[in-house]
Motif scaffolding. Structure first.
Motif, mmCIF file in Angstrom:
data_model
loop_
_atom_site.group_PDB
_atom_site.id
_atom_site.type_symbol
_atom_site.label_atom_id
_atom_site.label_comp_id
_atom_site.label_asym_id
_atom_site.label_seq_id
_atom_site.Cartn_x
_atom_site.Cartn_y
_atom_site.Cartn_z
ATOM 1 N N GLN A 185 28.026 12.429 62.504
ATOM 2 C CA GLN A 185 27.756 11.906 61.157
ATOM 3 C C GLN A 185 27.291 13.009 60.218
ATOM 4 O O GLN A 185 27.682 13.062 59.053
ATOM 5 N N ALA A 186 26.444 13.893 60.738
ATOM 6 C CA ALA A 186 25.984 15.005 59.898
ATOM 7 C C ALA A 186 27.165 15.876 59.478
ATOM 8 O O ALA A 186 27.279 16.287 58.319
ATOM 9 N N ARG A 187 28.077 16.123 60.414
ATOM 10 C CA ARG A 187 29.259 16.925 60.075
ATOM 11 C C ARG A 187 30.170 16.187 59.084
ATOM 12 O O ARG A 187 30.787 16.798 58.216
ATOM 13 N N GLN A 188 30.252 14.870 59.255
ATOM 14 C CA GLN A 188 31.065 14.078 58.330
ATOM 15 C C GLN A 188 30.512 14.211 56.907
ATOM 16 O O GLN A 188 31.261 14.437 55.952
ATOM 17 N N LYS A 189 29.197 14.072 56.798
ATOM 18 C CA LYS A 189 28.566 14.205 55.481
ATOM 19 C C LYS A 189 28.806 15.601 54.922
ATOM 20 O O LYS A 189 29.210 15.774 53.764
ATOM 21 N N ARG A 190 28.549 16.601 55.750
ATOM 22 C CA ARG A 190 28.639 17.996 55.321
ATOM 23 C C ARG A 190 30.062 18.392 54.916
ATOM 24 O O ARG A 190 30.274 19.331 54.164
ATOM 25 N N ALA A 191 31.034 17.660 55.445
ATOM 26 C CA ALA A 191 32.430 17.966 55.104
ATOM 27 C C ALA A 191 32.937 17.105 53.959
ATOM 28 O O ALA A 191 34.122 17.157 53.626
ATOM 29 N N ASP A 224 15.561 13.197 59.220
ATOM 30 C CA ASP A 224 16.382 12.117 59.781
ATOM 31 C C ASP A 224 17.245 11.448 58.719
ATOM 32 O O ASP A 224 17.678 10.316 58.893
ATOM 33 N N PHE A 225 17.498 12.146 57.617
ATOM 34 C CA PHE A 225 18.293 11.580 56.529
ATOM 35 C C PHE A 225 19.592 12.365 56.503
ATOM 36 O O PHE A 225 19.592 13.576 56.276
ATOM 37 N N VAL A 226 20.687 11.681 56.761
ATOM 38 C CA VAL A 226 21.940 12.388 57.013
ATOM 39 C C VAL A 226 22.395 13.221 55.814
ATOM 40 O O VAL A 226 23.113 14.208 55.965
#
Lengths: 340, 340, 340, 340
Positions: free
Chosen positions: B227-233, C127-129
């Motif tokens: 999810q973090a990578r999804q957001k970051r991309a 913890d906040f994406v």
């Protein structure tokens, strides 16, 4: 009733209808379709200039893609400390640029203070191999406190930045709201001020998922590189016609500005109504559709009881965001409840 | 008539209707909406297992995001030399993983030869600091020559890869077509074979823009990172409900498989019809909706004159792709024209 | 006479002699040689703990490598606004981590203010994406204004950082000078304070090119990853014995501390002498071998005429750096010239 | 006796002496010292051209830095399947370029087959946004099987590559050995053949740690970028004079070629001696100082018993590397033992 964010709002029916209309038979993939071409022409007309444009489905993608063709991996991007690219994109600019550094600048109400900019330019030389040279100034319009830079305020930042050789990126996730606020032309708020690349957002103002990266003539030669980065980031949609269709309907007959004006008017009514209550005061000027207000404990409690849907902001204020579909009745209900 | 790609086809009306239905009032952003939750449940049912899922809008994004949580920056991904991730994604896997190396393996008909895999595993140690250790085997199902690996063929690759400690990625841009071809369950073609992460594509089979990254239990602990990578991309869409809605309709009552079967049947009819013509022969077995065929010059000329819409493939064959909406009449017209 | 930097100084002859002694016949490559093993043992003794160590040839490399195993690509590193990793490494931390964000914190005399740290920890949730989570606190000892954090000052920063789950990196390019200043043990200034990874520099204090990345037990499990990153960054030297030999001589019989004490004493004499002159005052306390002093125009002019070799610092002061080989005669000459 | 690698050999005493001589007083940091300037002049003389040069301490660093200014992040580097940059650098080229793809090409004896090159150029278009465009051809001289490309062989590769717009990188970790083998001038083996950037290695041939990246006039405009990358990768050593001093002595009076000729002659004697033994045959032609030979089990056993120090190579042969200091007595001992 929901003032959490303009991204919780539905899409305007005209945009869905346009997607349906675009769903007619076969069409070339990856942006070579006729709807995409039509939107490009619409934008050239509206912005009164030649330009290149590509579409994405998120503001984070647009910002990061634009920055990736403006800033080299070992360079620096100047932005406000509260900028979305600094605070809310999980490092997307660093990722897409290959490691560029973001230098957060200060300034009241999320507006970069001209002094902060000139100090940063003085402190960071562009010809010292050990230091990271500034290459981009990024400005959010509306900004993260809901404010719109006036044209003079834009000039006061962009002038020195351009003189120092920087390129200008505008995060226009709420560009239409800012335009409605300033009452000027799209050109006057972008390339005529020196903006090189504009991220124009429709999602927060009536679209399902439609954002555009616009390169003005000063950086149009980077469009091939931008397309390669778009592909490499998985943002070149096979069936791009459906994103283009949203823009087509949004820009048609001034719908984008009608929606922005409606959202801004709702924001204004809410701000004016709440700010008169005892113990409540605006934390930032309300230029568009976002209201940041310090609430008295009683008012805060009443609005939570109502389920008004707003965020406790890090600066201690409450953030309410009006959308294109916020109704007067909803605002009346909020104000009535707030009064107790 | 257009056989250039299944991405030139329109979307199935049920999916547009579902987007319209989802456009009802406010909904939580970024995938926390009820439609997304419903699709998650549908997928658990269909795949007969617990799983994590997130949505994207392109197959390139799905593949690159999945690989970014399976392969470390200094590791290696094994794939077929013709794999989409190697040939057609402009280096997206390298970008998202932070520089992982793709090692292209050979094998007829775009199927990785088991010998090529075991040789690569032998040649590339995983404990030598100078060499890049293999960490992922990526398999396309359907593959890039339109073939479906049988379950035995999958086992012959995944077995040795798992033994060597690799994780398994499946590029399922045409997973539904492969499923229709093999006639097995989704589970039997994925996690029961050892697949850890599946990129499930709907765009090529009736959606506007809807792809899913599914993590099976063996790698579910990486979902937060994903999810973090999804957001970051820039792939965490604010109004995710509209992507979820497409999946919701696509998976409902077996529509996805109905559409895949229709496309496959069209492909089969086209392949059978063309392969009987003098001087024409299939370049690869036709398992799904893609036909790769070497055409006699006369036939090629006639089909171009008809405007049939197909690609000259690098291997010298012509590629025709049937879609969910290809009609018998269109195929009849092609075959008639081909015969002269 | 040259006070520009301790990197303009020559190397101590003992270190060159040790390199000559190591140049005896064949030796295993890439750090598997006996000299490297001996240094590892020396460091365990000196730091009174188990540890892992690898050698590099620049402080920038050491810092960036250490940070690359402490911070994930989508995380954040907290450091002082003037930290070498922020100001003077051309984005090396961003490069090696794959895009981690550096958050510059304020504080007088290049010491991070505890308030600035706690505010940053409060502002940046882990913890906040959408937000970039802090994972590392980086502290320079000596810092960039020549100051040494006391043990209490270190505790006041490291305590809250550890409580928030951060890992602690110490940039010890001038660790030996700080150690001489504080008069405590290496352990007391590193892992006993909570430091997880220490970059121990010898280059500025008598070496030709010798830096070490030390992982203390809390992060020793990352050593394999660190070696892979070292190799991948081109910092795993084939003939590592020559770097190890420098450390071997440097650490032997307390030479490193003798040299640091000599440099610090020279710095102190210079600071004391200049600070008494009219119109001159120290810009920062002088804890080690660096002197930051605001000079009267007359004194500045006289010292430039002498060719004393110092830098005009961005804060308006003049920076003089004493080295292990600075002589009393050189300082006398400077002071005499300064007095006019 | 040790034939494991030329990196296990000691350094030539002249180089250590030169480092000692350079250790005289203060000198400017980061490559601005007079020794560095002198080496630059030496190289211009030797290569009979203007050029830019910077120093590093490992071949991996040199290759990766050079490639990072020749290949964009979304481009492709063509090299032999066994190339050091593909096999032995833990993904350093991918890391430094920001994710460029390496395409491994085949060819006997670690020489790229011209057919493999032209096929790759044909398969990978440079104007298709989905595919990764080739931008660099990398050639190892000596190559990874100990072979030297002749000038004609270089022309046969570089000609088509240049025509396709690629830039040429030469991995010259053993450039001096190749030069001694071909008996031509440095210019004739580099820029006169079309090489744009040369990584010139001294470490394997008498240095402690000294490598150079040379940009010839065709790409000299990238030198500023190269320096920035050098700094950002931690490879801009503060006291660069000690690396320069090694080159200074190495290039002086033809020492580099004398050492290379000695190593090559030792390799030749060893190859000739072993190849005449029953059951033994060379796996690759021996052009320089590396011998790849298939040994009979008896010979292999005898040499292991002797402790001759060699590697079992992946292709089934045994690799012996002679160095500048290998003696005739050592080779005699090996040959005597081999005969039993």
């Amino acid at each position: 009733m929901n003032f959490l964010s303009d991204t919780t709002a539905p899409a305007h029916p005209d945009l869905l209808a346009a997607m349906g209309a675009a769903n007619d038979g076969f069409a070339p993939s990856y942006g070579a379709d006729p709807v995409s071409a039509r939107v490009r022409d619409r934008l050239k007309d509206l912005f009164e200039t030649d330009l290149e444009v590509l579409f994405t489905v998120s503001g984070t993608a647009s910002n990061a893609l634009a920055l990736s063709v403006l800033a080299e991996p070992d360079s620096m991007i100047l932005c406000h400390d509260e900028a979305h690219i600094q605070r809310d994109e999980r490092g997307a600019p660093e990722f897409f640029t290959g490691g560029a550094k973001l230098l957060p600048l200060h300034g009241a109400h999320a507006k970069i203070a001209p002094d902060a900019l000139t100090q940063a330019l003085a402190e960071w030389p562009d010809d010292f191999v050990h230091a990271t040279p500034p290459q981009v100034l990024s400005i959010s319009q509306l900004n993260e406190s809901g404010g719109a830079y006036t044209r003079d305020e834009l000039d006061a930042l962009i002038g020195p930045a351009k003189e120092a050789g920087l390129r200008i990126h505008m995060d226009g996730a709420r560009f239409s709201n800012a335009l409605a606020a300033l009452g000027c032309t799209p050109a006057e708020m972008s390339w005529k001020r020196g903006v090189d690349a504009l991220c124009l957002g429709a999602t927060k103002n009536g679209a399902l998922a439609a954002e555009a990266v616009i390169l003005f003539p000063t950086v149009m030669d980077r469009f091939g590189k931008l397309q390669a980065r778009q592909k490499r980031a998985g943002h070149m949609l096979p069936k791009m016609r459906y994103v283009a269709a949203q823009f087509d309907a949004w820009l048609k007959d001034g719908l984008w500005l009608d929606l922005a004006r409606a959202a801004n008017a709702s924001g204004r009514r809410l701000a004016d109504g709440l700010a008169t209550l005892p113990g409540c005061e605006l934390a930032h000027p309300c230029d568009g559709n976002e209201v940041f207000i310090r609430l008295s404990p009683e008012v805060a409690e009443r609005l939570q009881a109502l389920g008004a849907g707003f965020y406790a902001w890090p600066d201690g204020s409450a953030r309410f965001v009006a959308s294109w579909c916020t109704t007067d009745a909803e605002i009346d209900a909020v104000l009535k409840a707030a009064k107790g």
